[in-house]
Motif scaffolding. Structure first.
Motif, PDB file in Angstrom:
ATOM      1  N   ASN A   1     -19.598  -0.533 -50.055  1.00  0.00           N
ATOM      2  CA  ASN A   1     -18.847   0.712 -49.945  1.00  0.00           C
ATOM      3  C   ASN A   1     -17.369   0.408 -49.748  1.00  0.00           C
ATOM      4  O   ASN A   1     -16.990  -0.293 -48.818  1.00  0.00           O
ATOM      5  CB  ASN A   1     -19.387   1.535 -48.777  1.00  0.00           C
ATOM      6  CG  ASN A   1     -18.672   2.867 -48.639  1.00  0.00           C
ATOM      7  OD1 ASN A   1     -18.096   3.365 -49.606  1.00  0.00           O
ATOM      8  ND2 ASN A   1     -18.684   3.429 -47.451  1.00  0.00           N
TER       9      ASN A   1
ATOM     10  N   VAL B   1     -16.371  13.785 -48.507  1.00  0.00           N
ATOM     11  CA  VAL B   1     -15.979  13.724 -49.912  1.00  0.00           C
ATOM     12  C   VAL B   1     -15.933  15.156 -50.440  1.00  0.00           C
ATOM     13  O   VAL B   1     -16.882  15.929 -50.255  1.00  0.00           O
ATOM     14  CB  VAL B   1     -16.961  12.896 -50.753  1.00  0.00           C
ATOM     15  CG1 VAL B   1     -16.537  12.886 -52.223  1.00  0.00           C
ATOM     16  CG2 VAL B   1     -17.040  11.462 -50.219  1.00  0.00           C
TER      17      VAL B   1
ATOM     18  N   LEU C   1     -23.237  13.874 -59.540  1.00  0.00           N
ATOM     19  CA  LEU C   1     -22.448  13.020 -58.646  1.00  0.00           C
ATOM     20  C   LEU C   1     -22.674  13.417 -57.197  1.00  0.00           C
ATOM     21  O   LEU C   1     -22.813  12.540 -56.315  1.00  0.00           O
ATOM     22  CB  LEU C   1     -20.963  13.119 -59.002  1.00  0.00           C
ATOM     23  CG  LEU C   1     -20.001  12.359 -58.078  1.00  0.00           C
ATOM     24  CD1 LEU C   1     -20.321  10.871 -58.051  1.00  0.00           C
ATOM     25  CD2 LEU C   1     -18.553  12.592 -58.511  1.00  0.00           C
ATOM     26  N   VAL C   2     -22.717  14.705 -56.915  1.00  0.00           N
ATOM     27  CA  VAL C   2     -22.974  15.153 -55.549  1.00  0.00           C
ATOM     28  C   VAL C   2     -24.332  14.641 -55.071  1.00  0.00           C
ATOM     29  O   VAL C   2     -24.471  14.188 -53.925  1.00  0.00           O
ATOM     30  CB  VAL C   2     -22.900  16.691 -55.465  1.00  0.00           C
ATOM     31  CG1 VAL C   2     -23.447  17.190 -54.125  1.00  0.00           C
ATOM     32  CG2 VAL C   2     -21.459  17.152 -55.646  1.00  0.00           C
TER      33      VAL C   2
ATOM     34  N   LEU D   1     -23.897  11.056 -54.118  1.00  0.00           N
ATOM     35  CA  LEU D   1     -23.118  10.909 -52.886  1.00  0.00           C
ATOM     36  C   LEU D   1     -23.960  11.249 -51.664  1.00  0.00           C
ATOM     37  O   LEU D   1     -23.914  10.544 -50.646  1.00  0.00           O
ATOM     38  CB  LEU D   1     -21.875  11.808 -52.948  1.00  0.00           C
ATOM     39  CG  LEU D   1     -20.793  11.376 -53.941  1.00  0.00           C
ATOM     40  CD1 LEU D   1     -19.774  12.490 -54.130  1.00  0.00           C
ATOM     41  CD2 LEU D   1     -20.099  10.097 -53.475  1.00  0.00           C
TER      42      LEU D   1
ATOM     43  N   SER E   1     -26.298   8.590 -50.854  1.00  0.00           N
ATOM     44  CA  SER E   1     -25.610   7.410 -50.308  1.00  0.00           C
ATOM     45  C   SER E   1     -25.144   7.625 -48.875  1.00  0.00           C
ATOM     46  O   SER E   1     -24.498   6.745 -48.296  1.00  0.00           O
ATOM     47  CB  SER E   1     -24.408   7.055 -51.190  1.00  0.00           C
ATOM     48  OG  SER E   1     -24.820   6.741 -52.509  1.00  0.00           O
TER      49      SER E   1
ATOM     50  N   TYR F   1     -23.086  10.248 -47.724  1.00  0.00           N
ATOM     51  CA  TYR F   1     -21.821  10.949 -47.531  1.00  0.00           C
ATOM     52  C   TYR F   1     -22.053  12.419 -47.190  1.00  0.00           C
ATOM     53  O   TYR F   1     -23.023  13.027 -47.642  1.00  0.00           O
ATOM     54  CB  TYR F   1     -20.968  10.882 -48.804  1.00  0.00           C
ATOM     55  CG  TYR F   1     -20.481   9.501 -49.146  1.00  0.00           C
ATOM     56  CD1 TYR F   1     -19.354   8.967 -48.533  1.00  0.00           C
ATOM     57  CD2 TYR F   1     -21.161   8.717 -50.081  1.00  0.00           C
ATOM     58  CE1 TYR F   1     -18.912   7.688 -48.849  1.00  0.00           C
ATOM     59  CE2 TYR F   1     -20.731   7.443 -50.398  1.00  0.00           C
ATOM     60  CZ  TYR F   1     -19.600   6.940 -49.776  1.00  0.00           C
ATOM     61  OH  TYR F   1     -19.171   5.668 -50.084  1.00  0.00           O
TER      62      TYR F   1
ATOM     63  N   VAL G   1     -20.587  16.016 -47.993  1.00  0.00           N
ATOM     64  CA  VAL G   1     -19.876  16.491 -49.175  1.00  0.00           C
ATOM     65  C   VAL G   1     -19.526  17.971 -49.034  1.00  0.00           C
ATOM     66  O   VAL G   1     -20.345  18.771 -48.551  1.00  0.00           O
ATOM     67  CB  VAL G   1     -20.725  16.282 -50.449  1.00  0.00           C
ATOM     68  CG1 VAL G   1     -19.965  16.761 -51.691  1.00  0.00           C
ATOM     69  CG2 VAL G   1     -21.116  14.806 -50.599  1.00  0.00           C
TER      70      VAL G   1
ATOM     71  N   HIS H   1     -19.752   7.450 -59.647  1.00  0.00           N
ATOM     72  CA  HIS H   1     -20.078   7.041 -58.284  1.00  0.00           C
ATOM     73  C   HIS H   1     -19.668   5.589 -58.051  1.00  0.00           C
ATOM     74  O   HIS H   1     -19.110   5.253 -56.991  1.00  0.00           O
ATOM     75  CB  HIS H   1     -21.584   7.224 -58.058  1.00  0.00           C
ATOM     76  CG  HIS H   1     -22.051   6.877 -56.686  1.00  0.00           C
ATOM     77  ND1 HIS H   1     -22.463   5.606 -56.344  1.00  0.00           N
ATOM     78  CD2 HIS H   1     -22.185   7.625 -55.565  1.00  0.00           C
ATOM     79  CE1 HIS H   1     -22.823   5.585 -55.076  1.00  0.00           C
ATOM     80  NE2 HIS H   1     -22.672   6.793 -54.578  1.00  0.00           N
TER      81      HIS H   1
ATOM     82  N   THR I   1     -16.812   4.659 -55.276  1.00  0.00           N
ATOM     83  CA  THR I   1     -17.247   4.103 -53.992  1.00  0.00           C
ATOM     84  C   THR I   1     -17.354   2.586 -53.939  1.00  0.00           C
ATOM     85  O   THR I   1     -17.417   2.032 -52.839  1.00  0.00           O
ATOM     86  CB  THR I   1     -18.626   4.690 -53.595  1.00  0.00           C
ATOM     87  OG1 THR I   1     -19.626   4.212 -54.513  1.00  0.00           O
ATOM     88  CG2 THR I   1     -18.600   6.201 -53.586  1.00  0.00           C
TER      89      THR I   1
END
Length: 261
Positions: free
Chosen positions: A5, A12, A25-26, A29, A32, A34, A36, A221, A225
């Motif tokens: 990372n 984000v 993408l969301v 994220l 992962s 995050y 958002v 992504h 990141t």
């Protein structure tokens, strides 16, 4: 995919997140770890660690309200990254036949909004915070019938370069071209009669070459990141068709049979 990372701690923010690349993408994220915040005309479905805002970024009034709502949600918390992904190909057709209001909406959505969002969020970004602008080949060339879109993406390229000059040097700014992706935008390009929009014939014939949105999101992504500061801040846009980078972000064993049109 390399799990290193490279972004600092923080939220984000993703615009254009209700469909296509943004939605995928969301999902990546969130998986992962995050937290958002999304900005889109049609608000995303609420989920754990996701704050969806239904906003209109295509005019001054809507953009101003969006920024105020975003500031309320952030409440002074740090923002690790901003992804400017909102876009629309409309209006299609000759530039000289478009109304001033339609042209201004396109410019606001794809150039003014990214600039204003960056200006609003940058004070909340720690050192190493990243801004990623999703661009297009239309930022580098002009195509018949896509004048409004090309004009707006050319302006977004200028926004990217200006942010590099204007923001604090410890913030990072990059531009990314996700290629020809199988989204609703592509469907809009296939729909018109070729007599009204000659490139419709090309887009109808290019369907087999469209990149799945999940694959394009995986590339976004990785760039956002997992690239180092030196590589993220490259002067040229990131290009999904660049085969030198594909081993780093493609799923193990996956191929990439798509070619740049």
């Amino acid at each position: 995919m390399n799990q290193l990372n490279q972004v600092p701690e923080g939220l984000v923010v993703v615009s254009g997140a209700s469909r296509g690349i943004g939605r995928e993408l969301v999902t990546l994220l969130l998986s992962s770890g995050y937290e958002v915040v999304t900005l889109s005309r049609q608000a995303c479905n609420p989920a754990e660690n996701l704050t969806p805002l239904g906003v209109d970024l295509s005019d001054e009034t809507g953009l101003g309200k969006a920024i105020e709502r975003l500031k309320d949600v952030l409440d002074g918390r740090p923002v690790a990254a901003l992804v400017n992904g909102a876009g629309a190909v409309e209006p299609l057709g000759a530039l000289i036949h478009q109304s001033a209001s339609d042209l201004l909406r396109a410019l606001c959505l794809m150039a003014v909004a990214p600039a204003q969002l960056a200006a609003a969020i940058a004070p909340h970004m720690p050192s190493g915070g990243r801004i990623l602008n999703l661009s297009s080949r239309s930022a580098q060339a002009t195509f018949p019938g896509l004048g409004a879109y090309c004009m707006s993406k050319h302006a977004l390229h200028a926004v990217t370069e200006s942010l590099r000059h204007d923001l604090r040097p410890e913030l990072e700014v990059a531009e990314l071209i996700p290629g020809e992706v199988d989204t609703g935008m592509q469907a809009s390009l296939r729909e018109p009669y070729p007599a009204d929009f000659p490139l419709a014939s090309f887009f109808r014939g290019n369907r087999a070459n469209l990149i799945p949105a999940t694959v394009a999101a995986r590339f976004c992504h990785w760039v956002l990141t997992q690239t180092t500061t030196e590589t993220f801040n490259r002067s040229e846009p990131w290009f999904i068709y660049d085969r030198a980078h594909q081993p780093f972000w493609l799923a193990e064993g996956a191929d990439f049979p798509y070619t740049a049109p």
